[in-house]
Design a protein around this motif. Structure first.
Motif, PDB file in Angstrom:
ATOM      1  N   GLY A   1       0.840  -1.211   0.000  1.00 33.89           N
ATOM      2  CA  GLY A   1       0.000   0.000   0.000  1.00 33.89           C
ATOM      3  C   GLY A   1       0.868   1.251   0.000  1.00 33.89           C
ATOM      4  O   GLY A   1       2.046   1.218  -0.366  1.00 33.89           O
TER       5      GLY A   1
ATOM      6  N   TYR B   1      -5.362  -5.438  -2.696  1.00 33.31           N
ATOM      7  CA  TYR B   1      -4.799  -5.508  -4.043  1.00 33.31           C
ATOM      8  C   TYR B   1      -3.385  -4.947  -3.981  1.00 33.31           C
ATOM      9  O   TYR B   1      -3.031  -4.263  -3.009  1.00 33.31           O
TER      10      TYR B   1
ATOM     11  N   GLY C   1      -2.906  -1.600  -2.377  1.00 32.41           N
ATOM     12  CA  GLY C   1      -3.753  -1.464  -1.179  1.00 32.41           C
ATOM     13  C   GLY C   1      -4.946  -0.542  -1.391  1.00 32.41           C
ATOM     14  O   GLY C   1      -5.509  -0.446  -2.495  1.00 32.41           O
TER      15      GLY C   1
ATOM     16  N   PHE D   1      -8.321   2.763  -4.578  1.00 39.40           N
ATOM     17  CA  PHE D   1      -9.693   3.301  -4.552  1.00 39.40           C
ATOM     18  C   PHE D   1      -9.737   4.716  -3.989  1.00 39.40           C
ATOM     19  O   PHE D   1     -10.804   5.296  -3.863  1.00 39.40           O
ATOM     20  N   PHE D   2      -8.594   5.253  -3.630  1.00 39.66           N
ATOM     21  CA  PHE D   2      -8.642   6.493  -2.845  1.00 39.66           C
ATOM     22  C   PHE D   2      -9.060   7.712  -3.662  1.00 39.66           C
ATOM     23  O   PHE D   2      -9.129   7.667  -4.889  1.00 39.66           O
TER      24      PHE D   2
ATOM     25  N   GLY E   1      -1.325  -2.000   6.772  1.00 39.07           N
ATOM     26  CA  GLY E   1      -2.481  -1.157   7.121  1.00 39.07           C
ATOM     27  C   GLY E   1      -2.743  -1.227   8.618  1.00 39.07           C
ATOM     28  O   GLY E   1      -2.397  -2.219   9.274  1.00 39.07           O
TER      29      GLY E   1
ATOM     30  N   PRO F   1      -4.922  10.959   5.278  1.00 38.14           N
ATOM     31  CA  PRO F   1      -3.633  10.520   5.838  1.00 38.14           C
ATOM     32  C   PRO F   1      -2.532  10.115   4.862  1.00 38.14           C
ATOM     33  O   PRO F   1      -1.361   9.998   5.256  1.00 38.14           O
ATOM     34  N   ALA F   2      -2.851   9.834   3.589  1.00 42.37           N
ATOM     35  CA  ALA F   2      -1.904   9.097   2.729  1.00 42.37           C
ATOM     36  C   ALA F   2      -0.541   9.780   2.590  1.00 42.37           C
ATOM     37  O   ALA F   2       0.500   9.119   2.643  1.00 42.37           O
TER      38      ALA F   2
HETATM   39  C1  LIG Z   1     -12.529   4.758  -0.673  1.00 38.28           C
HETATM   40  C2  LIG Z   1     -11.320   5.344  -0.003  1.00 38.28           C
HETATM   41  C3  LIG Z   1     -10.951   6.650  -0.314  1.00 38.28           C
HETATM   42  C4  LIG Z   1      -9.823   7.207   0.314  1.00 38.28           C
HETATM   43  N1  LIG Z   1      -9.415   8.469  -0.058  1.00 38.28           N
HETATM   44  C5  LIG Z   1      -8.273   8.979   0.456  1.00 38.28           C
HETATM   45  C6  LIG Z   1      -7.752  10.220  -0.003  1.00 38.28           C
HETATM   46  O1  LIG Z   1      -8.293  10.868  -0.897  1.00 38.28           O
HETATM   47  N2  LIG Z   1      -6.607  10.671   0.550  1.00 38.28           N
HETATM   48  C7  LIG Z   1      -5.957   9.985   1.548  1.00 38.28           C
HETATM   49  O2  LIG Z   1      -4.942  10.479   2.053  1.00 38.28           O
HETATM   50  N3  LIG Z   1      -6.436   8.815   1.991  1.00 38.28           N
HETATM   51  C8  LIG Z   1      -7.544   8.279   1.463  1.00 38.28           C
HETATM   52  N4  LIG Z   1      -7.992   7.058   1.874  1.00 38.28           N
HETATM   53  C9  LIG Z   1      -7.214   6.361   2.901  1.00 38.28           C
HETATM   54  C10 LIG Z   1      -5.938   5.781   2.305  1.00 38.28           C
HETATM   55  O3  LIG Z   1      -6.247   5.012   1.177  1.00 38.28           O
HETATM   56  C11 LIG Z   1      -5.216   4.973   3.370  1.00 38.28           C
HETATM   57  O4  LIG Z   1      -4.940   5.814   4.468  1.00 38.28           O
HETATM   58  C12 LIG Z   1      -3.910   4.407   2.875  1.00 38.28           C
HETATM   59  O5  LIG Z   1      -4.071   3.716   1.670  1.00 38.28           O
HETATM   60  C13 LIG Z   1      -3.328   3.499   3.940  1.00 38.28           C
HETATM   61  O6  LIG Z   1      -2.087   3.029   3.511  1.00 38.28           O
HETATM   62  P1  LIG Z   1      -1.362   1.865   4.294  1.00 38.28           P
HETATM   63  O7  LIG Z   1      -0.056   1.653   3.635  1.00 38.28           O
HETATM   64  O8  LIG Z   1      -1.398   2.179   5.735  1.00 38.28           O
HETATM   65  O9  LIG Z   1      -2.290   0.578   4.161  1.00 38.28           O
HETATM   66  P2  LIG Z   1      -3.101  -0.134   2.974  1.00 38.28           P
HETATM   67  O10 LIG Z   1      -3.427   0.767   1.873  1.00 38.28           O
HETATM   68  O11 LIG Z   1      -4.224  -0.848   3.633  1.00 38.28           O
HETATM   69  O12 LIG Z   1      -2.062  -1.194   2.413  1.00 38.28           O
HETATM   70  C14 LIG Z   1      -1.786  -2.390   3.081  1.00 38.28           C
HETATM   71  C15 LIG Z   1      -1.373  -3.447   2.072  1.00 38.28           C
HETATM   72  O13 LIG Z   1      -1.002  -4.630   2.776  1.00 38.28           O
HETATM   73  C16 LIG Z   1      -1.616  -5.755   2.187  1.00 38.28           C
HETATM   74  N5  LIG Z   1      -1.785  -6.745   3.257  1.00 38.28           N
HETATM   75  C17 LIG Z   1      -2.674  -6.711   4.289  1.00 38.28           C
HETATM   76  N6  LIG Z   1      -2.493  -7.772   5.090  1.00 38.28           N
HETATM   77  C18 LIG Z   1      -1.469  -8.491   4.558  1.00 38.28           C
HETATM   78  C19 LIG Z   1      -0.806  -9.689   4.936  1.00 38.28           C
HETATM   79  N7  LIG Z   1      -1.150 -10.363   6.044  1.00 38.28           N
HETATM   80  N8  LIG Z   1       0.212 -10.161   4.160  1.00 38.28           N
HETATM   81  C20 LIG Z   1       0.587  -9.483   3.042  1.00 38.28           C
HETATM   82  N9  LIG Z   1      -0.002  -8.340   2.636  1.00 38.28           N
HETATM   83  C21 LIG Z   1      -1.012  -7.845   3.387  1.00 38.28           C
HETATM   84  C22 LIG Z   1      -2.932  -5.230   1.633  1.00 38.28           C
HETATM   85  O14 LIG Z   1      -3.445  -6.063   0.604  1.00 38.28           O
HETATM   86  C23 LIG Z   1      -2.498  -3.840   1.124  1.00 38.28           C
HETATM   87  O15 LIG Z   1      -2.007  -3.895  -0.183  1.00 38.28           O
HETATM   88  C24 LIG Z   1      -9.096   6.460   1.271  1.00 38.28           C
HETATM   89  C25 LIG Z   1      -9.471   5.153   1.580  1.00 38.28           C
HETATM   90  C26 LIG Z   1     -10.572   4.590   0.945  1.00 38.28           C
HETATM   91  C27 LIG Z   1     -10.939   3.168   1.277  1.00 38.28           C
END
Ligand SMILES: Cc1cc2nc3c(=O)[nH]c(=O)nc-3n(C[C@H](O)[C@H](O)[C@H](O)COP(=O)(O)OP(=O)(O)OC[C@H]3O[C@@H](n4cnc5c(N)ncnc54)[C@H](O)[C@@H]3O)c2cc1C
Length: 498
Positions: A13, A78, A81, A85-86, A264, A480-481
């Motif tokens: 992600g 995916y 992450g 969809f963000f 995440g 937060p991204a």
């Molecule tokens: C509809 C929607 C709209 C959004 N719009 C915005 C926006 O406009 N701006 C913004 O800043 N934020 C937005 N967000 C929030 C943003 O998408 C998230 O804060 C950000 O993607 C989080 O990143 P991350 O790296 O913490 O985790 P994630 O994006 O959740 O990535 C985690 C990754 O780890 C993988 N994973 C999980 N468990 C395992 C495992 N056990 N083993 C291996 N792989 C694993 C997952 O498949 C994923 O690919 C939105 C979220 C959504 C759902």
């Protein structure tokens, strides 16, 4: 099968991919383990009925709420992450978000570093995500050492008019910072992008931006369909020795010099808790007992404002205002951010309509509607937590500071009416919408009260980093991204030893 690497990153992600990108040029052998596969293009990718009414992309995974009821997680698994969809809004936290300050229903503890210390990392993150924006419009915009490299995404004509009306109503609408290549996005189909999956290169999500850049380097490899079930340590518990994952039904192991968890905020807490062993009886890297705690998620509402004129926009999501973000004149407390949602079609509205209604009526309302997204800060609370019970994820979100959110709704309604929108409707998102999840492995100086240090390195386990939303010590009230990416890039510099 056994694999080895210098660095294993779990999750691709925003956090995991930004970290990989930050490490790519080092020559270190980096392997990314990602549970999901690549999101494929198909007719559904731009079909608002499939996405919003049929939940075509929603994963089947259920979590348990504290009410004891299961709910469908709104996490996407995916490559890339949740960012696939963000809404592509890439805000910097405001300078004030780093400082301890009172809120209507509590206090934000602030950050263990200043905005200025994180600023160079924000700048790098904006470059990686090719963020478009404009400085000088938003009075809360913190100092930028460089201007945005790309101009802001242009307002469509109806939005330019809304911008003028808001200015006349006394607020300061400003262009949203966006990771969007608008021509590429519209080339695929003329739709908005908020909550639509990115199957091309229109959104600069984690896959299109940092992951693609990282994978240009032969020392970086991505393994998809690799679901990590636990991390193992040596007997002393000071080093992770292997990540255990299941791919195509077979359990495999990978050893490495360094490990980074970026799955995440909910999944990272669950993975660390599931990795409990003799040396870490309450969960890996959890001597502070903070893993899974301080779960935050933003208080958010959708606000639909109706206009006499038709809203002929396609994508819409280009402006926001932060006039109530810092100490508001009436309430003397921070209230939050107000930004446009993507264009609301009749099919999107129907999917969220509170009561059964004929399609013609919903379509008529949608034609005259502008959707806004209101966000207020959720404050950290150790009792608000993610747990694992009999291998099931339990999310006990204790939301906080709702008075500030209600005040934000009221103030925004007043602005909208002043701007000439006679009808204003709101819907507050419930506890089961976890899109902005964060806080479950907070960063800090003190190993007794935090899980990782300011470089996102575990206080307890010397070769373990956490590089995703879980490390955020506060949620602020902007998306937060970009902050996740900035911290992950900083973590990469720490691993490289620079
Ligand atoms: C509809 C929607 C709209 C959004 N719009 C915005 C926006 O406009 N701006 C913004 O800043 N934020 C937005 N967000 C929030 C943003 O998408 C998230 O804060 C950000 O993607 C989080 O990143 P991350 O790296 O913490 O985790 P994630 O994006 O959740 O990535 C985690 C990754 O780890 C993988 N994973 C999980 N468990 C395992 C495992 N056990 N083993 C291996 N792989 C694993 C997952 O498949 C994923 O690919 C939105 C979220 C959504 C759902």
């Amino acid at each position: 099968m056994q694999h080895t690497a210098d660095v294993v990153i779990i999750g691709s992600g925003i956090g995991g991919s930004s970290l990989a990108c930050s490490l790519a040029e080092s020559g270190l052998k980096v392997i990314i383990l990602e549970r999901g596969g690549h999101l494929k293009d198909s007719a559904e990718a731009r079909d608002d009925v499939a996405i919003f009414q049929r939940g075509f992309y929603r994963p089947g995974e259920e979590w348990l709420g504290t009410d004891g009821e299961s709910f469908l997680a709104n996490n996407y698994y995916y490559v890339g992450g949740n960012s696939k969809f963000f809404g592509a809004v890439m805000y910097r936290y405001r300078k004030e978000d780093f400082e301890a300050r009172p809120h209507l229903d509590g206090k934000s503890p602030g950050w263990p570093c200043t905005y200025e210390e994180l600023e160079p990392w924000y700048e790098r993150a904006e470059k990686v995500f090719r963020v478009r924006g404009a400085l000088g419009q938003d009075p809360t915009e913190p100092f930028h050492s460089k201007p945005y490299a790309y101009p802001a995404v242009p307002d469509e004509a109806p939005i330019a008019s809304v911008r003028d009306r808001l200015k006349r109503a006394g607020v300061h609408p400003a262009s949203l910072p966006l990771a969007i290549d608008i021509e590429a996005w519209l080339h695929r189909a003329k739709t908005g992008w908020d909550a639509f999956p990115n199957t091309g290169v229109g959104k600069i999500d984690a896959e299109v931006g940092p992951l693609t850049e990282a994978l240009r380097h032969p020392n970086v490899t991505l393994i998809t369909g690799a679901n990590v079930s636990r991390l193992e340590t040596d007997e002393t518990g000071t080093r992770v020795t292997a990540a255990v994952f299941v791919k195509e039904g077979f359990e495999q192991r990978i050893s490495a010099g360094m490990f980074a968890v970026a799955t995440g905020a909910v999944q990272t807490a669950a993975l660390l808790l599931r990795s409990a062993n003799k040396a870490h009886p309450t969960g890996l890297a959890n001597s502070s007992d903070q893993v899974g705690r301080n779960f935050m998620n933003h208080n958010t509402s959708a606000m639909l404002v109706l206009d006499y004129r038709r809203n002929a926009s396609v994508y819409q999501k280009t402006i926001a205002f932060n006039d109530f973000y810092n100490a508001d004149n009436d309430y003397r407390a921070p209230l939050g951010n107000v930004q446009l949602l993507g264009h609301i079609t009749g099919n999107i509205l129907k999917a969220n309509f509170p009561a059964p209604a004929p399609s013609w009526l919903v379509r008529l309302i949608a034609r005259h509607a502008y959707g806004w997204f209101l966000t207020s800060e959720d404050l950290p609370n150790p009792e608000s937590r993610v747990m694992v019970r009999e291998d099931r994820i339990v999310v006990n979100w204790i939301r906080s500071n709702m008075r500030a959110h209600q005040a934000l709704i009221k103030k925004t309604k007043d602005v909208m009416r002043k701007a000439g929108f006679p009808v204003v409707l709101t819907h507050t998102f419930g506890r089961k919408t976890t899109s902005h999840q964060c806080g479950t492995a907070r960063l800090g100086h003190d190993p007794k009260t935090s899980v990782v240090d300011l470089n996102c390195r575990s206080h307890d386990v010397e070769n373990l980093y956490i590089a995703d939303a879980s490390v955020l010590p506060t949620s602020a009230a902007v998306n937060p991204a970009l902050t996740i990416a900035a911290l992950a890039i900083k973590a990469g510099a720490s691993i490289r030893g620079v």
